[in-house]
Design a protein around this motif. Structure first.
Motif, PDB file in Angstrom:
ATOM      1  N   GLY A 109      47.503 102.188  -4.452  1.00  0.00           N
ATOM      2  CA  GLY A 109      46.471 101.287  -4.687  1.00  0.00           C
ATOM      3  C   GLY A 109      45.789 100.770  -3.570  1.00  0.00           C
ATOM      4  N   VAL A 110      46.729 100.199  -2.598  1.00  0.00           N
ATOM      5  CA  VAL A 110      46.217  99.336  -1.517  1.00  0.00           C
ATOM      6  C   VAL A 110      45.401 100.401  -0.544  1.00  0.00           C
ATOM      7  CG1 VAL A 110      47.731  97.311  -1.660  1.00  0.00           C
ATOM      8  CG2 VAL A 110      48.324  99.169  -0.326  1.00  0.00           C
ATOM      9  N   THR A 111      46.058 101.553  -0.392  1.00  0.00           N
ATOM     10  CA  THR A 111      45.336 102.500   0.667  1.00  0.00           C
ATOM     11  C   THR A 111      43.661 102.822  -0.032  1.00  0.00           C
ATOM     12  OG1 THR A 111      46.493 104.070  -0.253  1.00  0.00           O
ATOM     13  CG2 THR A 111      47.163 103.251   1.913  1.00  0.00           C
ATOM     14  N   TYR A 123      49.482 108.804  -4.628  1.00  0.00           N
ATOM     15  CA  TYR A 123      48.024 108.780  -4.188  1.00  0.00           C
ATOM     16  C   TYR A 123      47.056 109.115  -5.291  1.00  0.00           C
ATOM     17  CZ  TYR A 123      50.293 109.691   0.319  1.00  0.00           C
ATOM     18  OH  TYR A 123      51.021 109.261   1.583  1.00  0.00           O
ATOM     19  N   ALA A 124      47.448 108.813  -6.576  1.00  0.00           N
ATOM     20  CA  ALA A 124      46.472 109.126  -7.851  1.00  0.00           C
ATOM     21  C   ALA A 124      45.179 108.309  -7.390  1.00  0.00           C
ATOM     22  CB  ALA A 124      47.028 108.413  -9.099  1.00  0.00           C
ATOM     23  N   PRO A 125      45.106 106.774  -6.891  1.00  0.00           N
ATOM     24  CA  PRO A 125      43.739 106.358  -6.733  1.00  0.00           C
ATOM     25  C   PRO A 125      43.004 107.101  -5.858  1.00  0.00           C
ATOM     26  CG  PRO A 125      45.719 104.813  -6.729  1.00  0.00           C
ATOM     27  CD  PRO A 125      46.257 106.012  -6.816  1.00  0.00           C
ATOM     28  N   VAL A 126      43.539 107.643  -4.678  1.00  0.00           N
ATOM     29  CA  VAL A 126      43.012 108.492  -3.731  1.00  0.00           C
ATOM     30  C   VAL A 126      42.517 109.777  -4.274  1.00  0.00           C
ATOM     31  CG1 VAL A 126      43.500 109.621  -1.594  1.00  0.00           C
ATOM     32  CG2 VAL A 126      44.271 107.384  -1.886  1.00  0.00           C
ATOM     33  N   LEU A 127      43.258 110.408  -4.903  1.00  0.00           N
ATOM     34  CA  LEU A 127      43.083 111.630  -5.421  1.00  0.00           C
ATOM     35  C   LEU A 127      41.727 111.404  -6.600  1.00  0.00           C
ATOM     36  CD1 LEU A 127      43.838 114.750  -6.067  1.00  0.00           C
ATOM     37  CD2 LEU A 127      45.016 113.804  -8.243  1.00  0.00           C
ATOM     38  N   PHE A 175      35.417 109.343  -8.578  1.00  0.00           N
ATOM     39  CA  PHE A 175      35.393 108.485  -9.101  1.00  0.00           C
ATOM     40  C   PHE A 175      35.034 107.199  -8.240  1.00  0.00           C
ATOM     41  CE2 PHE A 175      38.234 109.338 -12.923  1.00  0.00           C
ATOM     42  CZ  PHE A 175      37.276 110.030 -13.702  1.00  0.00           C
ATOM     43  N   GLY A 176      34.633 106.119  -8.656  1.00  0.00           N
ATOM     44  CA  GLY A 176      34.283 104.786  -7.749  1.00  0.00           C
ATOM     45  C   GLY A 176      35.384 104.266  -7.739  1.00  0.00           C
ATOM     46  N   ASN A 177      35.760 103.285  -6.736  1.00  0.00           N
ATOM     47  CA  ASN A 177      37.189 102.735  -6.491  1.00  0.00           C
ATOM     48  C   ASN A 177      37.828 101.865  -7.809  1.00  0.00           C
ATOM     49  OD1 ASN A 177      37.147 103.277  -3.759  1.00  0.00           O
ATOM     50  ND2 ASN A 177      36.235 101.324  -3.182  1.00  0.00           N
ATOM     51  N   ASP A 178      36.742 101.403  -8.407  1.00  0.00           N
ATOM     52  CA  ASP A 178      37.335 100.892  -9.804  1.00  0.00           C
ATOM     53  C   ASP A 178      37.820 101.797 -10.936  1.00  0.00           C
ATOM     54  OD1 ASP A 178      37.256  98.048 -10.862  1.00  0.00           O
ATOM     55  OD2 ASP A 178      36.059  98.844 -12.425  1.00  0.00           O
ATOM     56  N   ALA A 179      37.083 102.816 -10.938  1.00  0.00           N
ATOM     57  CA  ALA A 179      37.360 103.882 -12.027  1.00  0.00           C
ATOM     58  C   ALA A 179      38.624 104.463 -11.508  1.00  0.00           C
ATOM     59  CB  ALA A 179      36.455 104.887 -12.042  1.00  0.00           C
ATOM     60  N   ALA A 180      38.863 104.776 -10.257  1.00  0.00           N
ATOM     61  CA  ALA A 180      39.985 105.421  -9.577  1.00  0.00           C
ATOM     62  C   ALA A 180      41.298 104.491  -9.839  1.00  0.00           C
ATOM     63  CB  ALA A 180      40.035 105.485  -8.189  1.00  0.00           C
ATOM     64  N   LEU A 181      41.100 103.328  -9.633  1.00  0.00           N
ATOM     65  CA  LEU A 181      42.236 102.343  -9.903  1.00  0.00           C
ATOM     66  C   LEU A 181      42.467 102.213 -11.334  1.00  0.00           C
ATOM     67  CD1 LEU A 181      41.758  99.536  -7.425  1.00  0.00           C
ATOM     68  CD2 LEU A 181      43.724 101.347  -7.277  1.00  0.00           C
ATOM     69  N   TYR A 182      41.528 102.089 -12.252  1.00  0.00           N
ATOM     70  CA  TYR A 182      41.665 102.313 -13.442  1.00  0.00           C
ATOM     71  C   TYR A 182      42.292 103.279 -14.407  1.00  0.00           C
ATOM     72  CZ  TYR A 182      40.149 101.672 -18.645  1.00  0.00           C
ATOM     73  OH  TYR A 182      39.894 101.354 -19.734  1.00  0.00           O
TER      74      TYR A 182
END
Ligand code: BGC
Length: 508
Positions: free
Chosen positions: A46-48, A306-310, A316-323
């Motif tokens: 998430g932070v990366t 690395y899910a958010p990065v993937l 996906f935008g940052n928000d959707a990726a973290l979500y």
């Protein structure tokens, strides 16, 4: 230990024991050890993916993520050695610390070892949350890793020794459950902190690891060491008194005598690691090592780290990726419950084989979708397709969570004979950390070079491990530990060859 479900499996004999407040407090302590480990696994991805974090520590990666589509290779945005080192250094440190931890758990006790872990966690959290340079960041991760190495060895052992026999097996998977909750909490917190204005949200994410770290430290100061550890170190009277306190009864003589005998036998084994290599100990050793290697080769940590990065990579935008990572984190927690419920009903092999099919199909679909729609410099992935990718990731995570996640730890803990159990546990943990490190350090580069093929690579391994389960993994459901050799190994078409020699004592 580890990481996840690392406790020693139940013995067949049932002693008088109530579930006392001390036992309940101990379970809560275990929760903080597992939470801490899970939080560290989940927080880095998430932070990366937070721009302010990248800008401060990894400006090169930040630049790449800011370029417009077509300017650079979609699959390689995050391919950066240092970024991978931020995640992987923790596992390298944990691996090294495990060797020291196996010494301190024996010589200083479980309690002191947990205290050491707590202090490393606190120092690591402070360094990370206040980092002003990459060096501070990496030093913080190394300190957290040392905490993981010590905690993952001591906490499960502590738990298994303090829990009444009838809840030991469940506690084993509970530890894994806590790990998954830790990962989910990290995903949720990252989602929240990414919205903080001013770009310091990542500091809050990293600082919040201090909560379980502090609780573990406090717990380690307050609890008594386990009777087994006290007796092993010659404090017989204190050991007996603690046993009475935790069992809530004066009638502890039978269990006390058994602990005394077990510790005598354990002390007779002068070279536990050498003993592990003896012919009749090879089947559980091979199974433990292969289960750990395979657990990591499912590719689970490519998702956990690395899910958010993937998800960012698929558009996906940052928000959707973290979500979306929060969703996969929640699926991980809920599916672990399925395992707790079904492992003693439908058995280990069935869970692993079903999951093999599900993981293979999910990963293949992900690879095909990415292959068709995500080219090096063009992203044709529609919103709908990207959602199918998230669904397939969820399907993959859920099948992992009711199979290889908890069972990768449970099966080794129940197949080693008593005299090699603790050495076997150290080997199990070490192999896990080595392969976790390898995945953490190489996934982003592999994604860059192999592109969508990375998911075919993992699905190929899923096929291999499922064949291994089919032919070489015996079912251990409902078999008392003492009968493992007779009922399991001596009956198995392949492993029985190793059982002709009945000498189980240390040869040296
Ligand atoms: C594995 C970890 C993984 C976790 C995911 C554990 O069993 O050892 O590497 O991140 O499961 O829930």
């Amino acid at each position: 230990m580890p990481a996840a479900g690392f406790s020693v499996a139940p013995s067949a004999v049932e002693f008088e024991a109530k579930i006392t407040p001390v036992v309940i407090i101990s379970c809560m302590m275990a929760a903080t050890g597992g939470l801490m480990f899970g939080y560290d696994i989940g927080v880095s991805g998430g932070v990366t993916s937070m721009p302010s974090f990248l800008k401060e520590f990894f400006p090169v990666v930040y630049e790449k993520t800011q370029q417009h589509q077509g300017d650079d290779n979609n699959y390689c945005k995050y391919d950066n050695e240092n970024l991978q080192l931020f995640t992987s250094s923790l596992y390298l440190a944990a691996l090294t610390a495990t060797f020291f931890a196996s010494y301190t758990t024996r010589a200083l006790g479980r309690k002191q070892t947990m205290l050491i872990a707590g202090i490393f966690f606190i120092v690591g959290t402070i360094l990370n949350a206040s980092a002003v340079s990459l060096l501070m960041l990496i030093l913080g991760r190394i300190s957290l890793g040392c905490g993981v190495g010590f905690a993952n060895q001591a906490v499960p052992l502590f738990l298994s020794e303090i829990a009444p026999t009838r809840i030991r097996g469940a506690l084993n998977i509970l530890f894994q459950f806590d790990v998954t909750i830790g990962i989910l909490l990290a995903n949720l917190i990252n989602y929240g902190t990414s919205k903080i204005e001013g770009g310091w949200g990542w500091r809050v994410s990293l600082a919040l690891a201090g909560v379980p770290a502090f609780l573990l430290t406090l717990g380690a100061i307050l609890v008594d060491d386990t009777p087994n550890s006290l007796i092993e170190r010659g404090h017989l009277e204190k050991g007996k008194a603690v046993l009475k306190k935790i069992r809530g009864t004066e009638n502890v003589e039978p269990e006390y005598l058994e602990i005394l005998e077990a510790s005598r036998i354990a002390q007779e084994v002068k070279h536990p690691f050498k003993n592990l290599l003896m012919r009749q100990n090879r089947p559980p050793l091979v199974i433990a090592i292969m289960l750990q290697i395979f657990q990591q080769l499912t590719g689970i940590n490519a998702i956990m780290f690395y899910a958010p990065v993937l998800f960012n990579t698929v558009g996906f935008g940052n928000d959707a990726a973290l979500y979306s990572s929060v969703i996969t984190g929640a699926v991980n927690v809920l599916s672990t419950l399925v395992s707790i419920y079904s492992v003693d009903k439908i058995g280990r092999r069935m869970l692993l084989l079903e999951a093999g099919v599900q993981m293979f199909v999910s990963q293949t679909i992900i690879a095909v979708l990415l292959g068709l729609k995500l080219q090096d410099s063009a992203n044709d992935m529609s919103r709908g397709m990207a959602i199918v990718v998230v669904l397939m990731v969820c399907s993959f995570v859920s099948s992992f969570a009711w199979s290889w996640g908890p069972l990768g730890w449970l099966i080794p803990s129940e197949t080693f004979p008593l005299e090699t159990r603790s050495a076997g546990q150290s080997v199990t943990v070490c192999v896990n950390m080595v392969f976790t490190f390898v995945i953490a350090q190489s996934f982003l580069s592999m994604l860059c070079h192999m592109k969508f093929g990375i998911f075919l690579f993992f699905s190929g391994w899923v096929l291999v491990m499922s064949l291994f389960v089919l032919f070489l993994l015996p079912e251990t459901k409902g078999v008392p530990l003492e009968e493992m050799t007779e009922k399991v190994w001596k009956q198995h078409w392949f492993w029985k060859k190793f059982m002709d020699n009945t000498d189980t004592k240390d040869s040296v």
